[in-house]
Write an enzyme that holds these catalytic residues in place. Structure first.
Site, mmCIF file in Angstrom:
data_model
loop_
_atom_site.group_PDB
_atom_site.id
_atom_site.type_symbol
_atom_site.label_atom_id
_atom_site.label_comp_id
_atom_site.label_asym_id
_atom_site.label_seq_id
_atom_site.Cartn_x
_atom_site.Cartn_y
_atom_site.Cartn_z
ATOM 1 C CE LYS B 50 16.246 -5.692 -4.198
ATOM 2 N NZ LYS B 50 16.596 -5.901 -2.781
ATOM 3 C CD GLN B 94 17.163 -8.654 -0.242
ATOM 4 O OE1 GLN B 94 17.523 -8.069 -1.258
ATOM 5 N NE2 GLN B 94 15.912 -8.593 0.199
ATOM 6 C CG ASP B 117 17.410 -0.214 0.088
ATOM 7 O OD1 ASP B 117 16.551 -0.123 -0.806
ATOM 8 O OD2 ASP B 117 17.811 -1.296 0.551
#
Lengths: 286, 286
Positions: B50, B94, B117
């Site tokens: 990322k 995460q 997300d």
């Protein structure tokens, strides 16, 4: 075999009645408030049915009837008052609202703990995350009638025709939670009959009389008819009952199928809302 | 025909790079913050990917790496700080978090406007109501790769294996929005091969190597492999690519299929978050 929604709903109401008597002994008087805006004959009938059902189990009922030209802001302010009123446990806004209002925004005003229709984002989110919230009444009623008849759901292929936020989508989540395989069809679907013919459990929430015909149904399937359509002064479902019922293992009629289950689930949600109040904050006096 | 996720992702990144240059001329520096708690080799690799992707398009990247024994409250407080920080446009936590934390609660702490997300209840609710929100990156990437290849979705029968909140469920909503018929299967489903063989578009999000075999796929179907599995030091998908690919019309490989699309969608969501800030409140200087 006909799935008798009226009979199951009556059984559920009998149990709720006892539960409500116990609540009243603790000085808790379950109360539902329904908002109606403008005049709509179908809405008036639906609301009257809800009122009768409430009275039959001992739930206090209040109708807030506002004029057609009420502004959305005024309606929302009235809802906010009921949110804050500790004597109110459930709030419903009767759909359809006048065209100058945005229904979703209005629904979102309802305090999630009193949102007995389960339409607010918070309650949808809880359903999504399989947490305990207030669940939309028609989908909840569909699952319940199957369970009351001890019809196994796990591993079954469920096909739902209709993708509304009120029935199709929440029902899909509930069936997934019960470990069914779930297919959602809608007006843009192709080869509908081919797919519905694979269904162990077929649910129609389309709103078109005789939409589901015999050639769309697998032998021994379970057929759940969520449709409420008016034709020649009669209320009928989505399913061609006369021709489909002989090949099903179970089928819900219209009327006396899913309809009474929906109303029973509204009452149950009001009682759930009362009970939560007790568990969360100790007994609160109304 | 192989759906080349890397190629499409690079094209998207090239466009984002230009857009970000324009933002920078308005003194807006897009920034993503990623939270990692404890040590997990796979997580460290994902985060590094990322970071590289952010740097390649000009998005500032910050890793907040907390110790394994951090309390949930401490993590949430760190997230709240980034919520309030106007220089931060996207926040990712995460997964997996240490076992003493409740992931859903942690995700819910993220400001929906920065929730790149798309996991918060607010963003799920927007997806549910077909409103504009931040959409979960893997499902969004799946739809995007089909669109980039001009593959029609409307009216197609899509079968998704997997019912997670991260892939299966949001992807079902996105395909419904595109007017596909959608079936969701999972570990408790029966006769899986029979159902998957009906799919025009088959999506596997199971996490088992070689789960999807040739006999489960219809001739000329489109197969999307969301699985990321490690086997003998190699990364492979859910699909038996060697035997399935010859009978498909289109298929995504692993690696270089959905994976790079997911990362591209994270970057896109950060830029969307920046743009919204401009539209909503006029240009804000970071």
């Amino acid at each position: 075999m006909i799935l008798n929604g009226t009979e199951i709903a009556n059984k559920i109401k009998e149990n709720l009645k006892n539960e409500i008597e116990s609540l009243k002994k603790m000085d808790i008087n379950p109360k539902l408030v329904v908002f109606q805006v403008g005049e709509n004959d179908a809405s008036t009938i639906y609301i009257r049915n809800k009122q009768k059902a409430c009275e039959s189990v001992g739930i206090d009922f209040e109708l807030v009837h506002l004029e057609e030209n009420t502004s959305q802001k005024e309606l929302e302010n009235e809802i906010l008052k009921k949110n804050q009123d500790p004597t109110v446990h459930g709030i419903l806004v009767q759909s359809p609202l006048p065209k100058h209002m945005k229904e979703e925004q209005v629904f979102e005003t309802i305090l999630p703990e009193k949102d007995v229709d389960g339409f607010t984002t918070t309650n949808v989110g809880k359903l999504w995350n399989q947490k305990t919230g207030l669940i939309s009444c028609t989908p909840k009623g569909v699952i319940r009638i199957l369970k009351e008849y001890d019809i196994p759901i796990e591993g079954k292929h469920v096909v739902i025709i209709g993708r509304s936020n009120i029935v199709g989508k929440p029902l899909a989540l509930l069936f997934l939670k019960e470990n069914a395989s779930v297919t959602i069809l809608h007006s843009k679907s192709k080869e509908i009959a081919k797919i519905t013919k694979e269904a162990d459990i077929l649910v129609s929430a389309v709103g078109k009389p005789n939409f589901v015909t015999k050639d769309m149904v697998k032998e021994n399937a379970i057929v759940i008819d969520v449709g409420i359509n008016r034709l020649d002064g009669k209320v009928i479902g989505d399913v061609d009952f006369l021709n489909v019922s002989p090949i099903c293992s179970y089928i819900t009629p219209v009327p006396k199928g899913v309809g009474p289950m929906t109303i029973a689930m509204i009452l149950e949600n009001v009682v759930i809302s009362c009970n939560r109040k007790i568990t969360k904050k100790g007994v609160q006096h109304d």
